[in-house]
Design a protein around this motif. Structure first.
Motif, PDB file in Angstrom:
ATOM      1  N   PHE A   1      16.275  26.219   4.233  1.00 54.61           N
ATOM      2  CA  PHE A   1      16.691  24.961   4.917  1.00 54.61           C
ATOM      3  C   PHE A   1      17.175  25.174   6.269  1.00 54.61           C
ATOM      4  O   PHE A   1      17.904  25.846   6.407  1.00 54.61           O
ATOM      5  N   ARG A   2      16.379  24.483   7.311  1.00 58.18           N
ATOM      6  CA  ARG A   2      16.734  24.854   8.567  1.00 58.18           C
ATOM      7  C   ARG A   2      16.726  23.321   9.295  1.00 58.18           C
ATOM      8  O   ARG A   2      15.924  22.678   9.106  1.00 58.18           O
ATOM      9  N   TYR A   3      17.812  23.227  10.309  1.00 59.13           N
ATOM     10  CA  TYR A   3      17.975  22.104  10.928  1.00 59.13           C
ATOM     11  C   TYR A   3      18.011  22.521  12.514  1.00 59.13           C
ATOM     12  O   TYR A   3      18.942  23.369  12.885  1.00 59.13           O
TER      13      TYR A   3
ATOM     14  N   LEU B   1      21.295  25.051  12.658  1.00 57.24           N
ATOM     15  CA  LEU B   1      21.956  25.189  11.383  1.00 57.24           C
ATOM     16  C   LEU B   1      21.065  25.669  10.179  1.00 57.24           C
ATOM     17  O   LEU B   1      19.812  25.138  10.144  1.00 57.24           O
ATOM     18  N   GLY B   2      21.341  26.386   9.152  1.00 56.42           N
ATOM     19  CA  GLY B   2      20.398  26.842   8.170  1.00 56.42           C
ATOM     20  C   GLY B   2      21.384  27.299   6.933  1.00 56.42           C
ATOM     21  O   GLY B   2      22.264  27.709   6.963  1.00 56.42           O
TER      22      GLY B   2
ATOM     23  N   GLU C   1      24.131  29.915   7.686  1.00 57.55           N
ATOM     24  CA  GLU C   1      24.002  30.640   8.851  1.00 57.55           C
ATOM     25  C   GLU C   1      23.966  29.514  10.055  1.00 57.55           C
ATOM     26  O   GLU C   1      23.635  28.332   9.795  1.00 57.55           O
ATOM     27  N   VAL C   2      24.353  29.922  11.189  1.00 60.48           N
ATOM     28  CA  VAL C   2      24.532  29.044  12.437  1.00 60.48           C
ATOM     29  C   VAL C   2      24.081  30.022  13.521  1.00 60.48           C
ATOM     30  O   VAL C   2      24.434  31.159  13.597  1.00 60.48           O
ATOM     31  N   GLY C   3      23.212  29.691  14.380  1.00 57.42           N
ATOM     32  CA  GLY C   3      22.834  30.496  15.463  1.00 57.42           C
ATOM     33  C   GLY C   3      22.070  29.768  16.504  1.00 57.42           C
ATOM     34  O   GLY C   3      22.335  28.668  16.776  1.00 57.42           O
ATOM     35  N   TYR C   4      21.411  30.659  17.476  1.00 57.02           N
ATOM     36  CA  TYR C   4      20.391  30.203  18.412  1.00 57.02           C
ATOM     37  C   TYR C   4      19.261  30.513  18.418  1.00 57.02           C
ATOM     38  O   TYR C   4      18.713  31.581  17.570  1.00 57.02           O
ATOM     39  N   HIS C   5      18.172  29.619  18.665  1.00 55.37           N
ATOM     40  CA  HIS C   5      16.742  29.917  18.530  1.00 55.37           C
ATOM     41  C   HIS C   5      15.937  29.413  19.715  1.00 55.37           C
ATOM     42  O   HIS C   5      16.471  28.757  20.500  1.00 55.37           O
TER      43      HIS C   5
END
Length: 187
Positions: free
Chosen positions: A96-98, A107-108, A140-144
């Motif tokens: 799941f990714r937002y 967020l995922g 997970e939280v990150g940059y894309h």
């Protein structure tokens, strides 16, 4: 409580539909990555290193669903006379990714089952058998951007009381960093 969960899920899905995020030319992608971190809590393992492989479909420009697997090696450590063995986790999970924007913060979470492999026993000097797996959860939280994902992630397999030796709990968890590359598969 059920109504609150349904409301949160509905808001999450609605915000994903309304967000303008990734380029719509790439609604299907293969995700390949590496991760590593330190075990948390660290009673039976010291660190981990792994590979991730997933498929993602952008349901909307801001919300992705898919499936993930991989291989995550945990390195055993000595703990007060207990010589813990190495083990690995092979997840089979939903992805799941937002993505609020085309590039930037995201967020995922991955949710599924984590198969635990390795030596039959938790430690080389103990007859206690290791668990075979459990509920797998990796937020997970990150940059894309269109090609790359950089994330801070927590990996956890819930095994209950299986594999405990005396006061040592068998813990499968790690806090770490992940880097992934997106291979577009088209629409």
């Amino acid at each position: 409580m059920k109504n609150i969960k349904k409301t949160v899920l509905a808001l999450f899905l609605l915000s994903g539909m309304m967000a303008s995020a990734q380029d719509t030319a790439y609604t299907n992608m293969l995700k390949v990555g590496v991760n590593g971190g330190i075990s948390v809590p660290s009673e039976n393992a010291s660190s981990n290193l792994g590979l991730d492989l997933g498929y993602q479909h952008l349901v909307t420009p801001g919300f992705g669903l898919g499936i993930v697997t991989g291989y995550n090696q945990f390195f055993g450590k000595d703990n007060g006379g207990i010589k813990n063995n190495d083990f690995a986790v092979v997840p089979l999970a939903a992805l799941f990714r937002y993505y609020p924007q085309t590039s930037g913060f995201y967020l995922g979470a991955d949710l599924g089952y984590g198969f635990i492999t390795g030596d039959k026993y938790v430690a080389s000097n103990s007859p206690v058998e290791r668990p075979s797996g459990g509920l797998y959860f990796k937020p997970e939280v990150g940059y894309h951007n269109i090609n790359w994902n950089f994330a801070l992630q927590y990996t956890k397999v819930f095994t209950g009381n299986e594999g405990n030796i005396g006061s040592q709990d068998y813990s499968v968890g790690a806090l770490g960093l992940g880097i992934g590359y997106n291979l577009p598969l088209g629409k």
